[in-house]
Write a protein that holds these residues in place. Sequence first.
Motif, PDB file in Angstrom:
ATOM      1  N   PRO A 177       1.632  17.489 -13.430  1.00 21.78           N
ATOM      2  CA  PRO A 177       0.863  18.227 -14.443  1.00 21.78           C
ATOM      3  C   PRO A 177       0.240  17.234 -15.436  1.00 21.78           C
ATOM      4  CG  PRO A 177       3.066  19.144 -14.158  1.00 21.78           C
ATOM      5  CD  PRO A 177       3.047  17.870 -13.402  1.00 21.78           C
ATOM      6  N   ASP A 178      -0.849  17.636 -16.081  1.00 23.86           N
ATOM      7  CA  ASP A 178      -1.568  16.733 -16.979  1.00 23.86           C
ATOM      8  C   ASP A 178      -0.675  16.147 -18.060  1.00 23.86           C
ATOM      9  OD1 ASP A 178      -3.804  17.120 -15.513  1.00 23.86           O
ATOM     10  OD2 ASP A 178      -4.793  18.468 -16.950  1.00 23.86           O
ATOM     11  N   ASP A 179       0.242  16.951 -18.587  1.00 29.60           N
ATOM     12  CA  ASP A 179       1.079  16.449 -19.680  1.00 29.60           C
ATOM     13  C   ASP A 179       2.199  15.541 -19.185  1.00 29.60           C
ATOM     14  OD1 ASP A 179       2.419  18.465 -18.374  1.00 29.60           O
ATOM     15  OD2 ASP A 179       3.324  19.305 -20.190  1.00 29.60           O
TER      16      ASP A 179
ATOM     17  N   LEU B  81       0.822  -1.214   0.000  1.00 31.10           N
ATOM     18  CA  LEU B  81       0.000   0.000   0.000  1.00 31.10           C
ATOM     19  C   LEU B  81       0.855   1.263   0.000  1.00 31.10           C
ATOM     20  CD1 LEU B  81      -2.866  -0.984   2.473  1.00 31.10           C
ATOM     21  CD2 LEU B  81      -2.931  -0.886  -0.017  1.00 31.10           C
ATOM     22  N   SER B  82       2.008   1.184   0.628  1.00 32.39           N
ATOM     23  CA  SER B  82       2.919   2.327   0.630  1.00 32.39           C
ATOM     24  C   SER B  82       3.332   2.674  -0.790  1.00 32.39           C
ATOM     25  CB  SER B  82       4.151   2.000   1.483  1.00 32.39           C
ATOM     26  OG  SER B  82       5.104   3.042   1.401  1.00 32.39           O
ATOM     27  N   TYR B  83       3.645   1.636  -1.581  1.00 25.04           N
ATOM     28  CA  TYR B  83       4.058   1.901  -2.955  1.00 25.04           C
ATOM     29  C   TYR B  83       2.870   2.352  -3.800  1.00 25.04           C
ATOM     30  CZ  TYR B  83       6.311   1.573  -7.450  1.00 25.04           C
ATOM     31  OH  TYR B  83       6.812   1.893  -8.684  1.00 25.04           O
ATOM     32  N   VAL B  84       1.698   1.752  -3.592  1.00 27.60           N
ATOM     33  CA  VAL B  84       0.485   2.186  -4.306  1.00 27.60           C
ATOM     34  C   VAL B  84       0.242   3.665  -4.036  1.00 27.60           C
ATOM     35  CG1 VAL B  84      -2.032   1.981  -4.361  1.00 27.60           C
ATOM     36  CG2 VAL B  84      -0.624  -0.084  -4.368  1.00 27.60           C
ATOM     37  N   ASN B  85       0.344   4.042  -2.772  1.00 30.50           N
ATOM     38  CA  ASN B  85       0.104   5.446  -2.395  1.00 30.50           C
ATOM     39  C   ASN B  85       1.125   6.367  -3.049  1.00 30.50           C
ATOM     40  OD1 ASN B  85      -1.483   7.289  -0.650  1.00 30.50           O
ATOM     41  ND2 ASN B  85       0.535   7.676   0.261  1.00 30.50           N
ATOM     42  N   GLU B  86       2.351   5.885  -3.119  1.00 32.75           N
ATOM     43  CA  GLU B  86       3.405   6.681  -3.752  1.00 32.75           C
ATOM     44  C   GLU B  86       3.079   6.937  -5.223  1.00 32.75           C
ATOM     45  OE1 GLU B  86       7.946   5.808  -5.229  1.00 32.75           O
ATOM     46  OE2 GLU B  86       7.354   4.988  -3.281  1.00 32.75           O
ATOM     47  N   VAL B  87       2.607   5.907  -5.914  1.00 36.34           N
ATOM     48  CA  VAL B  87       2.303   6.039  -7.342  1.00 36.34           C
ATOM     49  C   VAL B  87       1.109   6.959  -7.566  1.00 36.34           C
ATOM     50  CG1 VAL B  87       1.554   4.783  -9.411  1.00 36.34           C
ATOM     51  CG2 VAL B  87       3.288   3.781  -7.910  1.00 36.34           C
ATOM     52  N   VAL B  88       0.008   6.744  -6.820  1.00 30.79           N
ATOM     53  CA  VAL B  88      -1.198   7.541  -7.065  1.00 30.79           C
ATOM     54  C   VAL B  88      -1.005   8.991  -6.640  1.00 30.79           C
ATOM     55  CG1 VAL B  88      -2.740   5.550  -6.938  1.00 30.79           C
ATOM     56  CG2 VAL B  88      -2.267   6.849  -4.859  1.00 30.79           C
ATOM     57  N   THR B  89      -0.201   9.222  -5.604  1.00 29.76           N
ATOM     58  CA  THR B  89       0.069  10.601  -5.168  1.00 29.76           C
ATOM     59  C   THR B  89       0.897  11.327  -6.218  1.00 29.76           C
ATOM     60  OG1 THR B  89      -0.008   9.894  -2.853  1.00 29.76           O
ATOM     61  CG2 THR B  89       1.008  12.021  -3.316  1.00 29.76           C
ATOM     62  N   ARG B  90       1.887  10.598  -6.771  1.00 28.69           N
ATOM     63  CA  ARG B  90       2.725  11.187  -7.821  1.00 28.69           C
ATOM     64  C   ARG B  90       1.874  11.538  -9.041  1.00 28.69           C
ATOM     65  NH1 ARG B  90       6.595   7.457  -7.900  1.00 28.69           N
ATOM     66  NH2 ARG B  90       5.761   6.195  -9.622  1.00 28.69           N
ATOM     67  N   TYR B  91       0.953  10.675  -9.378  1.00 31.21           N
ATOM     68  CA  TYR B  91       0.062  10.916 -10.519  1.00 31.21           C
ATOM     69  C   TYR B  91      -0.826  12.129 -10.241  1.00 31.21           C
ATOM     70  CZ  TYR B  91      -3.492  10.002 -14.100  1.00 31.21           C
ATOM     71  OH  TYR B  91      -4.358  10.113 -15.171  1.00 31.21           O
ATOM     72  N   GLU B  92      -1.346  12.201  -9.011  1.00 33.34           N
ATOM     73  CA  GLU B  92      -2.253  13.279  -8.639  1.00 33.34           C
ATOM     74  C   GLU B  92      -1.572  14.641  -8.731  1.00 33.34           C
ATOM     75  OE1 GLU B  92      -5.274  13.735  -4.903  1.00 33.34           O
ATOM     76  OE2 GLU B  92      -3.145  13.560  -4.411  1.00 33.34           O
TER      77      GLU B  92
ATOM     78  N   GLN C 110     -13.956   9.842 -14.836  1.00 31.12           N
ATOM     79  CA  GLN C 110     -13.986  10.882 -15.869  1.00 31.12           C
ATOM     80  C   GLN C 110     -12.670  10.964 -16.639  1.00 31.12           C
ATOM     81  OE1 GLN C 110     -16.948  12.188 -15.902  1.00 31.12           O
ATOM     82  NE2 GLN C 110     -17.566  11.379 -13.893  1.00 31.12           N
ATOM     83  N   SER C 111     -11.793   9.982 -16.467  1.00 31.69           N
ATOM     84  CA  SER C 111     -10.474  10.024 -17.101  1.00 31.69           C
ATOM     85  C   SER C 111     -10.588  10.065 -18.618  1.00 31.69           C
ATOM     86  CB  SER C 111      -9.667   8.799 -16.679  1.00 31.69           C
ATOM     87  OG  SER C 111      -8.472   8.705 -17.440  1.00 31.69           O
ATOM     88  N   PRO C 112      -9.681  10.773 -19.281  1.00 31.30           N
ATOM     89  CA  PRO C 112      -9.681  10.771 -20.751  1.00 31.30           C
ATOM     90  C   PRO C 112      -9.183   9.440 -21.324  1.00 31.30           C
ATOM     91  CG  PRO C 112      -7.820  12.049 -19.914  1.00 31.30           C
ATOM     92  CD  PRO C 112      -8.672  11.697 -18.727  1.00 31.30           C
TER      93      PRO C 112
END
Length: 1035
Positions: free
Chosen positions: A424-426, A410-421, A471-473
């Motif tokens: 910037p969009d590009d 979960l620590s790594y999952v959180n790291e990935v999703v936080t980085r994504y969040e 709502q992801s593209p």
Amino acid sequence: MDLRSTIYSTLSADQSTRQQAEIALKHAESSPGFILELLSLVETEQDLGVRQSTAIYLKNRVSRAWPTENPIHQPIPDQDRKPFRDRLLPVVANSPPQIRSQLVAILQTILQNDFPKKWPEFMNITVQLLNEQNANSVFAGLQCLLAVCRTYRFMTGQERSNLDNVVHAAFPMILAIGGRLVDDTSLEGAEMLRMVVKCHKHAIYYELPKPLQTHEATVDWCTLCLRIITKNPPPHALAEDIDEREQNHWWKSRKWAYANLNRLFVRYGNPNGLSTDSKKDYEAFAKNFITNFAPEIMKGYLTEIEKWVGGNYWLSKPSLSYTMIFLEECVKPAATWDHLKPHMDVLIKHLIFPVLCQSEEDLEMFTDDPTEYLHRKLNYYEESSSPDMAATNFLIALTKSRKSQTFAVLSYVNEVVTRYESAPDDQKLPREKEGALRMIGSLATVILGKKSPIADQVEYFFVRHVFPEFQSPHGFLRARACNTLEKFEQLDFKDENNLLLIYSNILKCMADQELPVRVMASLALQPLIRHEIIRTAMQQNIPQIMHQLLKLANEVDVDSLANVMEDFVEVFSEQLTPFAVALSEQLRDTYLRIVRELLEKNEAKASNGDAPEYGEYLDDKSIAALGVLQTIGTLVLTLDASPDVLMHLETILLPVIQTTLQNKLYDLYNEIFEIIDSCTFASKSISDTMWQAFELMHKTFKEGAELYLEDMLPALNNFVSYGNERLIQHLPYLTAMVGMIEDIFHDPKVGGVDRICGCRLAEALMLHLPGGSMTPFLPKFVELAMQKLVEQKNPVKSLKIHLLELVINTIYYNPGLTLAYLEQNNWTNKFFSMWFGSIELFRRVHDKKLCIAAISALLAIRAEDVPASVQTGWPRLLTGATYMFKTLPAAEKHREEAAKADNEGDYSDDIYASEDETEDWTEEVNTQQWGGVNAAEVPDTTKGDIKDESQAYLDFLSEEAKKFGALAEDDDDSMIDEDNFFESPLDKFDPYTTFRHAMTMLQQTQPQLYESLTSVLEQNDKDFLQRTLQPPVQQ
């Protein structure tokens, strides 16, 4: 006949020429020497087309006609068999590859039937070939040995004992050959190496031969496999096309080397994984393997993964899958976990996570071939060996067995999703976000388990990281958001607004432009039904939702969609009733389309010469068809209060029944018979449409579906119960029913269960058609039952009871006629001895009522009409009746308790509950922060080995099977239980009133016989009977 010209003619473009040639060959098949001529042509023919056609024809002839047990085709003459065997191996050794593959299939068939008894010299020839110095001979020797090992693959016990001799004689030789071939870079060498490891694979697959259990043999074979795995691939093994690359013999050799090492560890080398029965054979080997070999194998695997992680090093899908399967097995034993744990952080981040992320191939398939994408992602059984499924299984095993590792994941999952969040969009990496959601979805059962300290944090994670992706593209991210919701189906949302937001998003996704998104959204809708607020919100949208589901079912054959529809039909039956006709029409059309495509596919196979085999229909389409039928069945059952609608549905569904039965789609028969059962039971009457269905059922039964009588029986009972007047008026229907009963008794293929079904159908006819309609058939019923009772020395108790009751029913129906027929065949004394000698076996309420009814009928017979052979035992009638009345109250109480247990069920709300769920959660990690946790540093709260629950379950099943076997051997009474779903006119039968009337009439009309019968009773039985005969006190 000119054999070469005839074979050549089978290749002609002219159909007439081909047919004449095929007929000529057919006539020649039984001629002595025919297969020897074919083999000569295979050996000497220069035209490769003719040679290959001859080899294929010879292969088919041998596969059909070599077996001598229950031959379907004209067997090969005995005088041709030995000469053919003697000539076969030299031809194999000197044939080109495309011919040799056909000859090896011939060899396999002969070995399965003749080795070792009829072909004892085979191994000497094989060893001789392996000892030759030319490559062709060694190649042929390896193919011969591989064919032998394949023959023994699934054999056990005495059948397998000769394999030890084969291994002892040949395996040291092929080990040496394999050792030399590892350093060979040629394609031919790789193919021979593949055969070496496949010989080892087949030899160890089911049991481990004793010569391979020694420490020295284990060292040698593990070393060879590790050398193959760690060898740098030669240039010819690195084709540009990945599919072509994986088919290269070198990569296949590597695949089977991985498989063999895994098999040694998983089946024989892990002490915790051994079953109770196998410990005596492999415990010493397992202890040695897990201590001295498993760590070295793990080291070799991890070295390869390190190269792969470093880049510029390719590993095939099987290499990755087998690696993770091995690592999964290393999680539970302490001996291997101690070696694995320091690598966990790297493995989670750089192996498991990348494998779970969408590949370029996945993304291309998502867009260009969404149907195949869905099949690959949803068909877990077929894809169980793919790397992403192996990674998922590894994660589940890791977090279930070593729960504290959940925090590292979960620590790594959180790291990935936080980085994504925060990116910037590009600069966002949607594939990483999708992989992280897939990773957390795979852990849902652990995260939501009992006493989980993090279950209450999941809702926040959803709101922050899952909701936005609806709502992801990116279509694959929208699909993953829906799938993540489905995985967390047991999540209890505290904020109802979040539930309503989910429902709104799921409805939008069901209308998405991307097919995978629509399917995933539909599957996610199913678990939402359990929330009352969602059920209420759904009610106004149900017709539209069902329409969308049916539309999807016509776009893609995914059986899970049928499960969703079935749940909706069951839960929202009231809302769907006005749309039932339109819904059933859509379901019918969907089913007929799937079946049409299924039949076209099988016709295409047949035209190519591929004969359909058992289970041929069990593919995606047939499973989807099965699901549609189950939905139809559920829909029918919800309409029992709407007879007009139901009658309309029967007409709509008749083509479904016709198409299935006329095309002999055996795998779908059970559901079809359930639909007929549901229609007739729900309407409590038999329409003209359903009588057409009966005609189809009868025709199907007569055309070879006798073994499906058990599946047909509920529907047939309904035809008897609710269509009894039609049966009386229309004799062909009644005759057809009786004919089915006769067939099931005479058919040698059927067993006791089928004949019990025949007895039950006969009983239903006699109980539902009183008044003499069944009188002409009573002698036949008596004959069928008595012949089986006399023939079988010790029939199974359940069958014996039903056979006796078949005769007892005829007594109840017409006692005079039955006694006369029994006496005519000298069966009277035999029958009554068996009936009253087995009186304690009539345990059910139904049995006791039937016996009392028959005894009451017998008491009406005049004394002079009682057969002489049973006159002395006639007083036993009252003894039997007394026993039945004494035990009837207890049987009724037992039936009530059984019915109550059936109604209450035994279900648990927590599908994730398990004995171990309450333990093993560490308190030393800050569970409020899903971050900053290193897998190698997480403290283990469970010391030592983790119990292998799967093996414990298998042991439990084994013990239960033994108990069941013992019960079957002892012929235990529990095989005959109350059936609370079985309805009979005897349910309303009053045994007390009937028997009281019979005794009163006997006393009044035949006082002498009455006195004779009652005088032999013991006093306590007389008193009991007197109380029984007292009329109930009027209140």
